[in-house]
Scaffold this motif. Structure first.
Motif, short mmCIF file in Angstrom:
data_model
loop_
_atom_site.label_atom_id
_atom_site.label_comp_id
_atom_site.label_asym_id
_atom_site.label_seq_id
_atom_site.Cartn_x
_atom_site.Cartn_y
_atom_site.Cartn_z
N UNK A 141 49.18 -36.32 46.53
CA UNK A 141 48.67 -37.56 45.96
C UNK A 141 49.33 -37.87 44.62
N UNK A 142 49.46 -36.85 43.77
CA UNK A 142 50.09 -37.06 42.46
C UNK A 142 51.56 -37.46 42.61
N UNK A 143 52.25 -36.83 43.53
CA UNK A 143 53.66 -37.16 43.75
C UNK A 143 53.81 -38.60 44.25
N UNK A 144 52.92 -39.01 45.14
CA UNK A 144 52.99 -40.37 45.64
C UNK A 144 52.65 -41.38 44.55
N UNK A 145 51.69 -41.04 43.70
CA UNK A 145 51.36 -41.92 42.57
C UNK A 145 52.56 -42.05 41.64
N UNK A 146 53.23 -40.94 41.37
CA UNK A 146 54.44 -40.98 40.54
C UNK A 146 55.54 -41.81 41.21
N UNK A 147 55.60 -41.74 42.53
CA UNK A 147 56.59 -42.53 43.26
C UNK A 147 56.32 -44.02 43.13
N UNK A 148 55.03 -44.39 43.07
CA UNK A 148 54.68 -45.80 42.85
C UNK A 148 55.15 -46.27 41.49
N UNK A 149 54.95 -45.43 40.49
CA UNK A 149 55.38 -45.77 39.13
C UNK A 149 56.90 -45.90 39.08
N UNK A 150 57.59 -44.98 39.74
CA UNK A 150 59.05 -45.04 39.78
C UNK A 150 59.54 -46.28 40.51
N UNK A 151 58.84 -46.68 41.57
CA UNK A 151 59.23 -47.86 42.33
C UNK A 151 59.07 -49.13 41.50
N UNK A 152 58.01 -49.18 40.69
CA UNK A 152 57.81 -50.32 39.80
C UNK A 152 58.93 -50.38 38.76
N UNK A 153 59.27 -49.24 38.18
CA UNK A 153 60.35 -49.20 37.20
C UNK A 153 61.66 -49.67 37.81
N UNK A 154 61.94 -49.24 39.04
CA UNK A 154 63.18 -49.62 39.69
C UNK A 154 63.22 -51.10 40.00
N UNK A 155 62.11 -51.64 40.49
CA UNK A 155 62.07 -53.08 40.78
C UNK A 155 62.26 -53.88 39.51
N UNK A 156 61.61 -53.46 38.44
CA UNK A 156 61.75 -54.15 37.16
C UNK A 156 63.19 -54.12 36.68
N UNK A 157 63.84 -52.97 36.80
CA UNK A 157 65.25 -52.85 36.40
C UNK A 157 66.15 -53.71 37.27
N UNK A 158 65.85 -53.76 38.55
CA UNK A 158 66.68 -54.51 39.49
C UNK A 158 66.67 -56.01 39.22
N UNK A 159 65.57 -56.49 38.61
CA UNK A 159 65.49 -57.94 38.30
C UNK A 159 65.68 -58.19 36.80
N UNK A 160 66.23 -57.15 36.10
CA UNK A 160 66.67 -57.29 34.69
C UNK A 160 65.56 -57.56 33.70
N UNK A 161 64.44 -56.87 33.86
CA UNK A 161 63.37 -56.93 32.87
C UNK A 161 63.68 -55.91 31.77
N UNK A 162 63.57 -56.27 30.48
CA UNK A 162 63.85 -55.31 29.40
C UNK A 162 62.82 -54.18 29.36
N UNK A 163 63.19 -53.07 28.74
CA UNK A 163 62.31 -51.91 28.65
C UNK A 163 61.47 -51.90 27.38
N UNK A 164 61.93 -52.61 26.36
CA UNK A 164 61.22 -52.63 25.08
C UNK A 164 61.08 -54.06 24.60
N UNK A 165 60.11 -54.26 23.71
CA UNK A 165 59.90 -55.56 23.08
C UNK A 165 60.61 -55.54 21.72
N UNK A 166 61.76 -56.14 21.66
CA UNK A 166 62.60 -56.04 20.47
C UNK A 166 61.93 -56.61 19.23
N UNK A 167 61.01 -57.55 19.40
CA UNK A 167 60.37 -58.19 18.24
C UNK A 167 59.28 -57.33 17.61
N UNK A 168 58.84 -56.29 18.31
CA UNK A 168 57.74 -55.47 17.80
C UNK A 168 58.13 -54.71 16.54
N UNK A 169 57.15 -54.57 15.64
CA UNK A 169 57.34 -53.80 14.42
C UNK A 169 56.31 -52.67 14.41
N UNK A 170 56.76 -51.48 14.07
CA UNK A 170 55.90 -50.30 14.14
C UNK A 170 54.65 -50.45 13.27
#
Length: 209
Positions: A141-170
């Protein structure tokens, strides 16, 4: 109107729809009827978003647009009855403070929110992986849940979504976290989150944190 949307807008609105479906599937209010909508929406969006973005780039509308039109509509039928969660609460805050496009904010935060919620909804995230087309045969179950997270990351990357919000200030993250906790979507999250939790989640997309 949909056929004329540029690729960036197609990607961000599509990832917003995926966030509706995944958050709706894991929110506190989820139940059998909303699950049917959300599972099918996750499947449709996962199958069609890449093609829809490619069609936007080529200028030749095709089946991806049609699949996304149905997927976002079905997702809306689900989440509008059960609410959302911490991803949308944080995304609304990013848009308010930095004018970050809503779908981009949702997409950046989606795998982070899924990872945070995994301890209380791993079984549901495992089903998200199946809906996204992942072969989970032999996975725990944990591995499949991790696979879902990885699939979301891959889809996001494939459609060129950025990984960080450049405007954010710490030094503004605590204010962001407090605003997110006051958002109407926040109480629907399946896992309780403290102020420190939300601060840590925001840090994951802050380039300077």
């Amino acid at each position: 109107m949909m056929a004329s949307m540029p690729a960036g807008l197609t990607a961000s609105t599509g990832m917003d729809a995926l966030t509706h479906a995944i958050e709706g599937y894991t929110t506190k209010g989820a139940w059998e009827l909303s699950d049917m909508f959300h599972f099918e929406a996750i499947k449709l969006i996962s199958e069609n978003l890449r093609d829809s973005v490619a069609e936007a780039k080529s200028g030749q509308p095709g089946s991806g647009r049609e699949g996304m039109a149905l997927g976002q509509y079905v997702a809306g039928m689900g989440f509008s009855n059960v609410g959302l969660g911490i991803d949308h609460a944080m995304a609304h805050t990013l848009s308010a403070h930095y004018d970050t496009p809503h779908g981009v904010a949702c997409a950046m935060l989606l795998p982070i929110a899924m990872e945070f919620n995994k301890p209380v909804c791993a079984e549901r995230l495992a089903k998200v992986a199946v809906a996204m087309g992942v072969d989970t045969t032999g996975m725990s179950t944990d591995e499949a849940a991790d696979a879902a997270i990885a699939a979301v990351k891959q889809l996001s990357a494939d459609v060129n979504i950025p990984h960080v919000c450049e405007a954010m200030k710490a030094d503004e993250i605590e204010v962001l976290a407090k605003d997110a906790m006051a958002d109407a979507c926040f109480p629907g999250n399946p896992r309780e989150a403290t102020l420190d939790d939300v601060i840590e989640l925001f840090k994951k997309i802050c380039p300077a944190a």
